[in-house]
Design a protein around this motif. Sequence first.
Motif, short mmCIF file in Angstrom:
data_model
loop_
_atom_site.label_atom_id
_atom_site.label_comp_id
_atom_site.label_asym_id
_atom_site.label_seq_id
_atom_site.Cartn_x
_atom_site.Cartn_y
_atom_site.Cartn_z
N ALA A 165 0.86 -1.18 0.00
CA ALA A 165 0.00 0.00 0.00
C ALA A 165 0.90 1.23 0.00
N ASN A 166 0.33 2.35 -0.40
CA ASN A 166 1.04 3.62 -0.41
C ASN A 166 1.62 3.91 0.98
N GLY A 167 2.91 4.28 1.05
CA GLY A 167 3.54 4.61 2.32
C GLY A 167 4.06 3.42 3.10
N HIS A 168 4.12 2.25 2.49
CA HIS A 168 4.61 1.02 3.14
C HIS A 168 6.07 1.21 3.53
N LEU A 169 6.33 1.21 4.85
CA LEU A 169 7.68 1.43 5.37
C LEU A 169 8.31 0.12 5.86
N LEU A 170 9.63 0.10 5.82
CA LEU A 170 10.43 -0.98 6.39
C LEU A 170 11.32 -0.36 7.46
N VAL A 171 11.23 -0.87 8.67
CA VAL A 171 11.99 -0.34 9.81
C VAL A 171 12.89 -1.48 10.30
N ALA A 172 14.20 -1.22 10.36
CA ALA A 172 15.15 -2.28 10.71
C ALA A 172 16.29 -1.75 11.57
N PRO A 173 16.94 -2.66 12.29
CA PRO A 173 18.15 -2.25 13.00
C PRO A 173 19.29 -2.08 12.00
N HIS A 209 -6.74 5.05 7.75
CA HIS A 209 -7.76 4.67 8.72
C HIS A 209 -7.21 3.68 9.74
N GLY A 210 -6.10 3.05 9.40
CA GLY A 210 -5.46 2.09 10.29
C GLY A 210 -4.05 1.79 9.79
N LEU A 211 -3.31 1.01 10.56
CA LEU A 211 -1.95 0.63 10.19
C LEU A 211 -1.75 -0.84 10.51
N ASN A 212 -1.09 -1.56 9.61
CA ASN A 212 -0.59 -2.89 9.91
C ASN A 212 0.87 -2.74 10.28
N VAL A 213 1.27 -3.29 11.42
CA VAL A 213 2.67 -3.31 11.84
C VAL A 213 3.01 -4.77 12.06
N PRO A 230 0.24 1.50 5.90
CA PRO A 230 -0.99 2.27 6.07
C PRO A 230 -2.15 1.55 5.39
N ARG A 231 -3.33 1.65 5.98
CA ARG A 231 -4.52 1.02 5.39
C ARG A 231 -5.68 1.99 5.43
N TRP A 232 -6.48 1.93 4.38
CA TRP A 232 -7.67 2.75 4.27
C TRP A 232 -8.85 1.82 4.01
N GLU A 233 -10.00 2.18 4.52
CA GLU A 233 -11.18 1.37 4.26
C GLU A 233 -11.37 1.26 2.74
N ASP A 234 -11.58 0.05 2.28
CA ASP A 234 -11.76 -0.24 0.85
C ASP A 234 -10.54 0.14 0.01
N ASP A 235 -9.33 0.03 0.57
CA ASP A 235 -8.14 0.45 -0.17
C ASP A 235 -7.73 -0.51 -1.28
N HIS A 236 -8.14 -1.74 -1.22
CA HIS A 236 -7.82 -2.68 -2.30
C HIS A 236 -9.12 -3.19 -2.89
N ASN A 237 -9.19 -3.12 -4.20
CA ASN A 237 -10.46 -3.39 -4.85
C ASN A 237 -10.40 -4.65 -5.70
N PHE A 238 -11.20 -4.70 -6.73
CA PHE A 238 -11.35 -5.87 -7.58
C PHE A 238 -10.04 -6.35 -8.19
N ILE A 239 -9.14 -5.45 -8.51
CA ILE A 239 -7.93 -5.85 -9.24
C ILE A 239 -7.05 -6.78 -8.40
N THR A 240 -7.07 -6.62 -7.08
CA THR A 240 -6.30 -7.53 -6.23
C THR A 240 -6.88 -8.94 -6.31
N VAL A 241 -8.19 -9.04 -6.29
CA VAL A 241 -8.85 -10.34 -6.34
C VAL A 241 -8.72 -10.97 -7.73
N CYS A 242 -8.95 -10.18 -8.77
CA CYS A 242 -8.97 -10.71 -10.13
C CYS A 242 -7.58 -10.94 -10.73
#
Length: 164
Positions: free
Chosen positions: A56-64, A100-104, A126-138
Amino acid sequence: MKTLWTPWRMEHVTGQAAKYTGCLFEPPGQAHYSKEHLLLFRDEMRVVLLNRFPYANGHLLVAPRRHLADLTELNTNEQMALMDMLSQSCTILRRHLQPHGLNVGLNLGKVAGAGIADHLHFHVVPRWEDDHNFITVCADIRTIPQHIETTFDLLVPDFQELLA
């Protein structure tokens, strides 16, 4: 009809992307940031990068900074520094992208889903309600609404302020 355009992902989707030599979490040089490497932040203990092939837009990687494969190898100072950076990263993403939310998350080991198993890293997505649509499934493709360089330019000033 609207066009879904994410051309920078096609090499990744088709498996034609060049394999990265070295460790993604150890970009060359000592600069605190690098647009070329999507490095938003680097200090003596931590690095933060934008994921070049994000979920998703803004997907970060945090590492030592240290090249470690497992949480149990971190010393107490590294643990605290990483947790602080995860918190700061969430704050910065919320400020600029208003998700609307975050996956960590953290995948330890190849079997657990770690694409780079020998250098532990957290994903902040970062996650938004309905952020992934038909194209992910199809088509098993995700769409990213903002160019990754635009996202970098938006976030890097806040990450660089953390060094002051």
